[in-house]
Design a protein around this motif. Structure first.
Motif, short mmCIF file in Angstrom:
data_model
loop_
_atom_site.label_atom_id
_atom_site.label_comp_id
_atom_site.label_asym_id
_atom_site.label_seq_id
_atom_site.Cartn_x
_atom_site.Cartn_y
_atom_site.Cartn_z
N GLU A 70 1.32 -1.32 -0.01
CA GLU A 70 -0.13 0.00 -0.10
C GLU A 70 0.82 0.62 0.09
OE1 GLU A 70 -0.34 -2.96 1.64
OE2 GLU A 70 -2.12 -3.17 1.21
N ASN B 260 -7.04 2.91 -3.24
CA ASN B 260 -7.71 2.59 -2.65
C ASN B 260 -7.73 2.59 -1.15
OD1 ASN B 260 -9.43 0.50 -1.28
ND2 ASN B 260 -9.42 -0.58 -2.69
N LYS C 68 -9.49 1.95 1.48
CA LYS C 68 -9.89 1.03 2.24
C LYS C 68 -8.81 -0.06 2.67
CE LYS C 68 -13.93 -2.40 3.99
NZ LYS C 68 -12.26 -3.11 4.12
N LYS C 69 -7.99 -0.13 1.49
CA LYS C 69 -6.99 -1.47 1.23
C LYS C 69 -5.44 -0.26 2.01
CE LYS C 69 -6.24 -3.33 -2.52
NZ LYS C 69 -5.90 -3.75 -4.08
N ASP D 261 -7.12 -0.87 6.28
CA ASP D 261 -6.72 -2.01 6.52
C ASP D 261 -5.15 -2.23 6.85
OD1 ASP D 261 -9.40 -2.54 6.34
OD2 ASP D 261 -9.31 -3.19 4.41
N GLU E 271 -16.00 0.92 -4.73
CA GLU E 271 -15.06 0.13 -3.95
C GLU E 271 -16.24 0.69 -1.96
OE1 GLU E 271 -11.58 2.13 -4.39
OE2 GLU E 271 -11.29 1.60 -5.81
#
Lengths: 180, 180, 180, 180
Positions: free
Chosen positions: A88, C11, C13-14, C17, D177
């Motif tokens: 990420e 992204n 959410k990634k 997380d 998403e």
């Protein structure tokens, strides 16, 4: 016979030398930073010379906070080039993600050493990307400079602040004012 | 015959002198700031002397960013004592409102000049309020020191950072390492 | 047949997380951060519950600036463990060098999101190293947490600031004051 | 019969209302700040509307850190107009002294609330002084706006950061998403 491991002790000269060496390896010529300084300051000091600009850039690079930020930023750029980061983080640094602001944070730790008067100069060159900053920011050229372009702008802004402080001191000496 | 008004020109000595004079007028003795520095640093440098602590406090006070923050903070404290502020601001400064953080912001502009290594020392003395900070923070004593207590803690934290940088340089000279 | 590389697109959410997953992998239990928050805030809010503390820690972790700092700091810790850094940087991070302050800078980028009222809490826990911070800071245990201990302290300080803001809002609602 | 003095208790609505009222009294129309935001952001979001820009400016003004900085800065401008400051501070604020950086420091406390991605936008508008900033910065017009011009630029930069964060969230929702 094995050399016993020496206890850790900071060696300031090595850190300073590494800072200059890595700027060079990553394609940054200090004269190009001096040119940014000249661009930012010549309207205020028409007699400012490139030698003075370069000298102020060199002085900024002697500050340890600056060296720490330069080495850490270049390190993250290199690791992103090698694809070695947490996925990420890799994605964000590789793509100079707009919502990833750690590069600006490191840049600000450089500007802050010479005080808040450098904030504006930093933001200005970081937005306009003149000279060397255009090249560093060009994503088509291969190397990843997500951190380095902000760091170079910050060094130029810091050198500009340093000049503003020095010029005031010179003016006061010329006016025969008692020094602090 | 009237004296023509001179064009404005910053006089650094006047600003530096005013900074010291106002700290004194507001009840701050530089030795008390030096005591905070000693408290923060003696466990790292057992041979540290009060003279060194005081000398480092004095050097911090020569930085213009520091002078600007000291004068601005004391000014706001004084105006709050005089009841001259916009009512909502008056209320917050007079009562050292917890959600009003401009005092911490000015304090941080002082700490920042010597880099991020001072952040921790600042927060620590600001929370524990040892020595002079306890007196400045005592709301029963009359004067308003909403800004001054944070500023004094920040000067002590900055002087501590300055000492850490100097001690490292001394150590390297003693070890015969080439200087930067 | 090769999978064509998708164009980059953040992204969120990634990233969120990954932040939680990496804190966990590096041995940080969010309950332990909540304990730091409780320690900092219970004297101001005697009815504060652990659930509230934990909830505020979770909310802080939703902020992107926080996620960026967490991932970047943990990344540098890991690379130092693996010995993959530029030698001079490796030395400083591996040994938690006192004059290397990038860890504090990243921590401050977390605290700043909830404003200057968190500065003091951050410095305080970073100096006293209570609870989880003592373990993270123990150099004898193997893993390198030069960045992580400061980051965890900063998350606790931010959650404390968030609570201070919320409690004020609750108090005003209870007093029947018109809301903003 | 005398009204007993009520114990102090922060009233957030009053602080919020005073912030808006004082911006208005000092000649700042929120639409003009929204125009700065549009100027900074339209190249990234071609469909951005003035309503959205204004809405984001309004949301920034709800943050207490922002309100504190606005009120404190305007207060110092007003007192400088009235000639009520300590002479050395009076001189520096009245003349918008280049080496006085407390105005930039307050501005930064506003930008910081939305994270480091706003640093660049702030520096840029502060240097170019477009729109309302040109008027606020015009020394021939009478009022002293040493603080206010930086504050207005900072509000615009913060609103821009807020938009960048929101637009990313919208994009992810449109892409189906999972949300954070």
């Amino acid at each position: 016979m094995e050399q016993p491991k020496l206890p850790y002790s900071l060696n300031s000269k090595k850190v300073a030398d590494a800072t200059r060496a890595w700027l060079h390896k990553r394609g940054v010529n200090l004269n190009e930073i001096a040119e940014l300084v000249m661009m930012l300051q010549q309207k205020y000091y028409p007699n400012l010379t490139m030698e003075e600009c370069l000298d102020n850039v060199e002085k900024v690079l002697l500050k340890r906070e600056v060296q720490n930020a330069v080495l850490t930023g270049i390190q993250l750029d290199i690791l992103a080039e090698q694809g070695l980061l947490i996925p990420e983080l890799q994605d964000m640094i590789e793509n100079d993600e707009g919502l990833y602001g750690v590069d600006e944070i490191l840049a600000f730790s450089i500007v802050n050493v010479y005080g808040s008067i450098g904030f504006t100069n930093y933001g200005y060159v970081d937005k306009l990307k003149p000279g060397i900053l255009e090249r560093l920011n060009d994503k088509s050229l291969g190397p990843i400079h997500t951190f380095l372009d902000d760091i170079v702008g910050a060094i130029a802004a810091s050198a500009s602040s340093r000049i503003a402080h020095r010029k005031q001191a010179e003016r006061e000496v010329q006016n025969g004012e008692p020094s602090v």
